[in-house]
Design an enzyme around this catalytic site. Structure first.
Site, PDB file in Angstrom:
ATOM      1  N   ASN A 201       0.826  -1.211   0.000  1.00  0.00           N
ATOM      2  CA  ASN A 201       0.000   0.000   0.000  1.00  0.00           C
ATOM      3  C   ASN A 201       0.860   1.260   0.000  1.00  0.00           C
ATOM      4  O   ASN A 201       1.990   1.271   0.505  1.00  0.00           O
ATOM      5  CB  ASN A 201      -1.027  -0.004   1.149  1.00  0.00           C
ATOM      6  CG  ASN A 201      -0.412  -0.181   2.518  1.00  0.00           C
ATOM      7  OD1 ASN A 201       0.615  -0.834   2.664  1.00  0.00           O
ATOM      8  ND2 ASN A 201      -1.035   0.395   3.521  1.00  0.00           N
TER       9      ASN A 201
ATOM     10  N   GLU B 147       0.379   5.364   0.722  1.00  0.00           N
ATOM     11  CA  GLU B 147      -0.519   6.420   1.191  1.00  0.00           C
ATOM     12  C   GLU B 147      -0.038   7.798   0.740  1.00  0.00           C
ATOM     13  O   GLU B 147       1.036   7.926   0.133  1.00  0.00           O
ATOM     14  CB  GLU B 147      -0.651   6.325   2.713  1.00  0.00           C
ATOM     15  CG  GLU B 147      -1.294   5.004   3.126  1.00  0.00           C
ATOM     16  CD  GLU B 147      -1.455   4.837   4.632  1.00  0.00           C
ATOM     17  OE1 GLU B 147      -0.882   5.639   5.401  1.00  0.00           O
ATOM     18  OE2 GLU B 147      -2.145   3.891   5.022  1.00  0.00           O
TER      19      GLU B 147
ATOM     20  N   GLU C 234      -3.244  -4.346  -3.411  1.00  0.00           N
ATOM     21  CA  GLU C 234      -3.770  -5.182  -4.498  1.00  0.00           C
ATOM     22  C   GLU C 234      -3.671  -4.447  -5.830  1.00  0.00           C
ATOM     23  O   GLU C 234      -3.386  -5.045  -6.868  1.00  0.00           O
ATOM     24  CB  GLU C 234      -5.245  -5.556  -4.235  1.00  0.00           C
ATOM     25  CG  GLU C 234      -5.465  -6.345  -2.970  1.00  0.00           C
ATOM     26  CD  GLU C 234      -5.804  -5.441  -1.782  1.00  0.00           C
ATOM     27  OE1 GLU C 234      -5.071  -4.455  -1.556  1.00  0.00           O
ATOM     28  OE2 GLU C 234      -6.781  -5.736  -1.089  1.00  0.00           O
TER      29      GLU C 234
ATOM     30  N   CYS D 260     -10.646  -4.431  -0.182  1.00  0.00           N
ATOM     31  CA  CYS D 260     -11.732  -3.449  -0.106  1.00  0.00           C
ATOM     32  C   CYS D 260     -12.636  -3.610  -1.329  1.00  0.00           C
ATOM     33  O   CYS D 260     -12.325  -4.360  -2.261  1.00  0.00           O
ATOM     34  CB  CYS D 260     -11.157  -2.030  -0.027  1.00  0.00           C
ATOM     35  SG  CYS D 260     -10.518  -1.394  -1.596  1.00  0.00           S
TER      36      CYS D 260
END
Ligand SMILES: [Zn+2]
Length: 185
Positions: free
Chosen positions: A52, A54, A65, A103
């Site tokens: 990930n 940010e 993903e 998600c």
């Protein structure tokens, strides 16, 4: 959704999950303190991974993903058959015991890749310590999804992709512009 024991999984799936967890060390997650690593396995049995990412503009954050799927597609290897997601909180207090699932946005991305590839990707959602693993098909995780089939793309994309490849081939055959032409004053 089936609970799985890491030791009882096949070698290819264990490698996929371990690759996802190893990738989590590269997470850029200063805001959430939550690291996620992901790995995809394609029909060619190659693995691609991501973490990930940010951003100070919170809404720009990128899931692991997305990074893994993008890595596969960027390598021209988009036929995804399985994906693993491993996540954990590393900030205080750390928590490596909760199962992390994709998600909603990522489920849609996995679904699209699967429908184009004519696979129904297996999704391994894992806790950071790999003590808790849930296995499911993307069709179970996103029932009734709207996808490329609804737009007829599964039939037309291979042909359109051929046009893309041909266009790039023609551009390359035309040669690069000379330095003199590139630097216009
Ligand atoms: Zn996501």
């Amino acid at each position: 959704m089936r609970r799985q024991n890491f030791e009882e999984l096949g070698e290819a799936d264990r490698l996929l999950i371990e690759t996802a967890r190893r990738s989590s060390v590269n997470a850029y997650a200063p805001y959430s303190g939550f690291a996620v690593g992901s790995a995809v396995r394609t029909r060619s049995k190659r693995l691609y991974h991501g973490a990930n990412l940010e951003n100070a503009a919170y809404g720009l954050g990128m899931c692991a993903e997305v990074a893994a799927i993008t890595a596969a597609n960027s390598a021209g290897d988009y036929d995804i058959e399985a994906i693993a997601v491993v996540g954990f909180r590393f900030s205080t207090p750390p928590d490596v015991t909760q199962v992390v699932t994709p998600c909603g946005r990522c489920r849609q991305l996995i679904f699209e890749a699967g429908q184009i590839a004519r696979t129904d990707p297996v999704v391994f959602s894992c806790s950071g310590d790999l003590e808790h693993i849930e296995e499911a098909r993307i069709s179970e995780m996103l029932p009734g999804a709207f996808g490329p089939d609804n737009l007829g793309l599964s039939q037309s994309w291979p042909q359109l992709r051929g046009q893309l490849v041909e266009t790039v081939r023609r551009i390359e055959a035309a040669g690069a512009p000379s330095a003199g032409r590139a630097v216009k004053r």
